[in-house]
Scaffold this motif. Structure first.
Motif, PDB file in Angstrom:
ATOM      1  N   LEU A  80      37.829  34.600  44.911  1.00 46.77           N
ATOM      2  CA  LEU A  80      36.680  33.975  44.239  1.00 46.77           C
ATOM      3  C   LEU A  80      36.794  32.502  43.910  1.00 46.77           C
ATOM      4  CD1 LEU A  80      33.677  34.783  43.097  1.00 46.77           C
ATOM      5  CD2 LEU A  80      34.995  34.886  41.114  1.00 46.77           C
ATOM      6  N   ALA A  81      38.046  32.094  43.715  1.00 45.79           N
ATOM      7  CA  ALA A  81      38.407  30.826  43.632  1.00 45.79           C
ATOM      8  C   ALA A  81      38.327  29.999  44.737  1.00 45.79           C
ATOM      9  CB  ALA A  81      39.892  30.641  42.960  1.00 45.79           C
ATOM     10  N   ASP A  82      38.791  30.528  45.985  1.00 42.15           N
ATOM     11  CA  ASP A  82      38.630  29.993  47.137  1.00 42.15           C
ATOM     12  C   ASP A  82      37.120  29.568  47.609  1.00 42.15           C
ATOM     13  OD1 ASP A  82      41.366  29.785  47.237  1.00 42.15           O
ATOM     14  OD2 ASP A  82      41.643  31.495  48.715  1.00 42.15           O
ATOM     15  N   ARG A  83      36.288  30.849  47.323  1.00 43.17           N
ATOM     16  CA  ARG A  83      34.961  30.714  47.737  1.00 43.17           C
ATOM     17  C   ARG A  83      34.239  29.808  47.120  1.00 43.17           C
ATOM     18  NH1 ARG A  83      33.055  35.888  47.398  1.00 43.17           N
ATOM     19  NH2 ARG A  83      31.381  35.269  45.936  1.00 43.17           N
ATOM     20  N   THR A 135      39.793  26.065  41.000  1.00 44.73           N
ATOM     21  CA  THR A 135      41.356  26.429  40.625  1.00 44.73           C
ATOM     22  C   THR A 135      41.208  27.846  40.270  1.00 44.73           C
ATOM     23  OG1 THR A 135      41.087  25.740  38.187  1.00 44.73           O
ATOM     24  CG2 THR A 135      41.875  24.243  40.254  1.00 44.73           C
ATOM     25  N   ARG A 136      42.319  28.790  40.392  1.00 49.38           N
ATOM     26  CA  ARG A 136      42.553  29.747  39.850  1.00 49.38           C
ATOM     27  C   ARG A 136      42.460  29.978  38.507  1.00 49.38           C
ATOM     28  NH1 ARG A 136      44.167  34.311  38.269  1.00 49.38           N
ATOM     29  NH2 ARG A 136      45.105  35.917  39.464  1.00 49.38           N
ATOM     30  N   GLY A 137      43.019  28.836  37.641  1.00 50.99           N
ATOM     31  CA  GLY A 137      42.907  28.517  36.359  1.00 50.99           C
ATOM     32  C   GLY A 137      41.574  28.498  35.879  1.00 50.99           C
ATOM     33  N   ALA A 138      40.730  27.743  36.475  1.00 48.99           N
ATOM     34  CA  ALA A 138      39.380  27.697  36.112  1.00 48.99           C
ATOM     35  C   ALA A 138      38.606  28.943  36.191  1.00 48.99           C
ATOM     36  CB  ALA A 138      38.507  26.781  36.827  1.00 48.99           C
ATOM     37  N   ILE A 139      39.065  29.782  37.392  1.00 51.18           N
ATOM     38  CA  ILE A 139      38.309  31.174  37.295  1.00 51.18           C
ATOM     39  C   ILE A 139      38.781  31.935  36.395  1.00 51.18           C
ATOM     40  CG2 ILE A 139      38.483  33.198  39.284  1.00 51.18           C
ATOM     41  CD1 ILE A 139      36.571  31.035  40.238  1.00 51.18           C
ATOM     42  N   SER A 140      39.974  32.079  35.921  1.00 54.81           N
ATOM     43  CA  SER A 140      40.656  32.985  35.164  1.00 54.81           C
ATOM     44  C   SER A 140      39.710  32.613  33.490  1.00 54.81           C
ATOM     45  CB  SER A 140      42.070  32.438  34.786  1.00 54.81           C
ATOM     46  OG  SER A 140      42.556  33.561  34.025  1.00 54.81           O
ATOM     47  N   LYS A 141      39.760  31.287  33.379  1.00 57.92           N
ATOM     48  CA  LYS A 141      38.918  30.824  32.127  1.00 57.92           C
ATOM     49  C   LYS A 141      37.528  31.789  31.768  1.00 57.92           C
ATOM     50  CE  LYS A 141      41.718  26.940  31.004  1.00 57.92           C
ATOM     51  NZ  LYS A 141      41.929  25.417  30.899  1.00 57.92           N
ATOM     52  N   LEU A 142      36.858  31.216  33.174  1.00 59.34           N
ATOM     53  CA  LEU A 142      35.575  31.660  33.144  1.00 59.34           C
ATOM     54  C   LEU A 142      35.547  33.483  33.182  1.00 59.34           C
ATOM     55  CD1 LEU A 142      33.694  29.549  36.077  1.00 59.34           C
ATOM     56  CD2 LEU A 142      33.008  29.776  33.730  1.00 59.34           C
ATOM     57  N   ALA A 143      36.466  33.892  33.771  1.00 59.70           N
ATOM     58  CA  ALA A 143      36.522  35.250  33.619  1.00 59.70           C
ATOM     59  C   ALA A 143      36.803  35.974  32.195  1.00 59.70           C
ATOM     60  CB  ALA A 143      37.423  35.781  34.539  1.00 59.70           C
ATOM     61  N   ARG A 165      33.982  42.793  34.293  1.00 59.86           N
ATOM     62  CA  ARG A 165      35.231  43.730  33.954  1.00 59.86           C
ATOM     63  C   ARG A 165      36.179  43.204  34.856  1.00 59.86           C
ATOM     64  NH1 ARG A 165      32.897  48.170  34.910  1.00 59.86           N
ATOM     65  NH2 ARG A 165      32.297  48.713  32.981  1.00 59.86           N
ATOM     66  N   ARG A 166      37.658  43.238  34.340  1.00 62.19           N
ATOM     67  CA  ARG A 166      38.876  42.915  35.049  1.00 62.19           C
ATOM     68  C   ARG A 166      39.750  44.265  35.233  1.00 62.19           C
ATOM     69  NH1 ARG A 166      40.934  38.370  32.244  1.00 62.19           N
ATOM     70  NH2 ARG A 166      40.156  36.865  33.434  1.00 62.19           N
ATOM     71  N   SER A 167      39.852  44.484  36.562  1.00 60.05           N
ATOM     72  CA  SER A 167      40.769  45.779  36.695  1.00 60.05           C
ATOM     73  C   SER A 167      41.880  45.335  37.493  1.00 60.05           C
ATOM     74  CB  SER A 167      39.944  46.777  37.336  1.00 60.05           C
ATOM     75  OG  SER A 167      38.861  47.082  36.853  1.00 60.05           O
ATOM     76  N   ALA A 168      42.992  46.087  37.106  1.00 61.40           N
ATOM     77  CA  ALA A 168      44.424  45.887  37.964  1.00 61.40           C
ATOM     78  C   ALA A 168      44.351  46.708  39.236  1.00 61.40           C
ATOM     79  CB  ALA A 168      45.415  46.498  37.054  1.00 61.40           C
ATOM     80  N   THR A 169      44.827  46.027  40.347  1.00 65.73           N
ATOM     81  CA  THR A 169      44.812  46.398  41.450  1.00 65.73           C
ATOM     82  C   THR A 169      45.908  47.144  42.095  1.00 65.73           C
ATOM     83  OG1 THR A 169      44.678  44.631  42.811  1.00 65.73           O
ATOM     84  CG2 THR A 169      42.529  45.510  42.121  1.00 65.73           C
ATOM     85  N   GLY A 170      46.929  46.974  41.330  1.00 67.08           N
ATOM     86  CA  GLY A 170      48.307  47.308  41.623  1.00 67.08           C
ATOM     87  C   GLY A 170      49.302  46.040  42.037  1.00 67.08           C
ATOM     88  N   ARG A 224      50.391  42.857  40.636  1.00 66.46           N
ATOM     89  CA  ARG A 224      49.913  41.732  39.950  1.00 66.46           C
ATOM     90  C   ARG A 224      48.356  41.461  40.183  1.00 66.46           C
ATOM     91  NH1 ARG A 224      54.138  36.920  39.291  1.00 66.46           N
ATOM     92  NH2 ARG A 224      52.218  36.076  40.371  1.00 66.46           N
ATOM     93  N   GLY A 225      47.742  42.377  41.233  1.00 65.49           N
ATOM     94  CA  GLY A 225      46.584  42.091  41.608  1.00 65.49           C
ATOM     95  C   GLY A 225      45.215  42.523  40.825  1.00 65.49           C
ATOM     96  N   GLN A 226      44.152  41.650  40.867  1.00 69.14           N
ATOM     97  CA  GLN A 226      43.106  42.017  39.976  1.00 69.14           C
ATOM     98  C   GLN A 226      41.785  41.996  40.754  1.00 69.14           C
ATOM     99  OE1 GLN A 226      42.762  38.999  37.007  1.00 69.14           O
ATOM    100  NE2 GLN A 226      44.615  40.032  35.696  1.00 69.14           N
ATOM    101  N   SER A 227      40.799  42.757  40.238  1.00 69.15           N
ATOM    102  CA  SER A 227      39.625  42.936  40.833  1.00 69.15           C
ATOM    103  C   SER A 227      38.343  42.704  39.755  1.00 69.15           C
ATOM    104  CB  SER A 227      39.316  44.292  41.352  1.00 69.15           C
ATOM    105  OG  SER A 227      37.939  44.649  41.788  1.00 69.15           O
ATOM    106  N   LEU A 228      37.554  41.850  40.048  1.00 70.52           N
ATOM    107  CA  LEU A 228      36.465  41.483  39.404  1.00 70.52           C
ATOM    108  C   LEU A 228      35.134  42.085  39.509  1.00 70.52           C
ATOM    109  CD1 LEU A 228      37.094  37.877  39.294  1.00 70.52           C
ATOM    110  CD2 LEU A 228      38.047  39.305  37.384  1.00 70.52           C
ATOM    111  N   THR A 229      34.646  42.754  38.735  1.00 74.91           N
ATOM    112  CA  THR A 229      33.520  43.635  38.836  1.00 74.91           C
ATOM    113  C   THR A 229      32.514  43.255  37.601  1.00 74.91           C
ATOM    114  OG1 THR A 229      34.130  45.518  37.835  1.00 74.91           O
ATOM    115  CG2 THR A 229      34.379  45.398  40.478  1.00 74.91           C
ATOM    116  N   LEU A 230      31.326  43.175  38.149  1.00 78.09           N
ATOM    117  CA  LEU A 230      30.271  43.303  36.981  1.00 78.09           C
ATOM    118  C   LEU A 230      30.152  44.478  36.038  1.00 78.09           C
ATOM    119  CD1 LEU A 230      27.241  41.675  39.101  1.00 78.09           C
ATOM    120  CD2 LEU A 230      29.057  40.326  37.497  1.00 78.09           C
ATOM    121  N   THR A 231      29.835  44.397  34.821  1.00 82.77           N
ATOM    122  CA  THR A 231      29.652  45.464  34.068  1.00 82.77           C
ATOM    123  C   THR A 231      28.280  45.830  34.220  1.00 82.77           C
ATOM    124  OG1 THR A 231      28.817  44.173  32.130  1.00 82.77           O
ATOM    125  CG2 THR A 231      31.263  44.794  32.151  1.00 82.77           C
ATOM    126  N   PRO A 232      27.692  46.858  33.726  1.00 80.01           N
ATOM    127  CA  PRO A 232      26.194  47.190  33.783  1.00 80.01           C
ATOM    128  C   PRO A 232      25.449  46.083  33.006  1.00 80.01           C
ATOM    129  CG  PRO A 232      27.214  49.193  33.478  1.00 80.01           C
ATOM    130  CD  PRO A 232      28.408  48.357  33.329  1.00 80.01           C
TER     131      PRO A 232
END
Length: 147
Positions: free
Chosen positions: A56-59, A63-71, A81-86, A88-96
């Motif tokens: 998402l930061a690349d697209r 910066t990864r920091g700015a994305i993290s703060k917004l998230a 919703r932020r979910s672990a993907t194994g 240190r990876g994370q996945s960002l998804t919208l809540t309902p």
């Protein structure tokens, strides 16, 4: 040497219109509890639900920091919703709630465009869009405007 007037510059007029459009849109989305940057973030996640913060930061050209703060802010608001993907990876998804908020925000964006650019004829608006896209392309402007 004579000085040019402020109004002699295309940038002056572009900034005047841009400020009006941006400030009005910011007021509208703030009434829905989000910032313009958060709207852009939510819209980007919607396009690729389950994306990683790094992708998402690349697209978005952030910066990864700015994305993290917004998230963090959107998670706190219950829109993301932020979910672990194994590992240190994370996945960002919208809540309902986040998914339900997007059509409201998109409608505000559409209404804002119509309010500001609806005074133009269809031909004028098409020409303006073509010119602005050409300027962005030729200047290599790829980062979405989020502020």
């Amino acid at each position: 040497m004579p000085l040019s007037d402020l109004t002699d510059h295309t940038g002056y007029w572009l900034r005047m219109v841009s400020n009006a459009v941006s400030q009005e849109f910011a007021r509208k989305v703030t009434s829905e509890g989000v910032t313009v940057a958060e709207w852009a973030f939510l819209r980007a996640v919607y396009g690729e639900d389950g994306t990683s913060p790094t992708a998402l930061a690349d697209r978005m050209g952030m910066t990864r920091g700015a994305i993290s703060k917004l998230a963090d802010r959107l998670v706190a608001k219950g829109l993301l919703r932020r979910s672990a993907t194994g590992g240190r990876g994370q996945s960002l998804t919208l809540t309902p709630e986040g998914r339900a908020k997007l059509p409201v925000l998109a409608r505000l964006a559409d209404e804002n465009d119509a309010a500001h650019f609806g005074v133009l004829t269809a031909e004028e608006r098409d020409a303006l869009d073509r010119i602005l896209r050409a300027l962005a392309e030729r200047r290599g402007l790829t980062k979405p405007p989020v502020d």
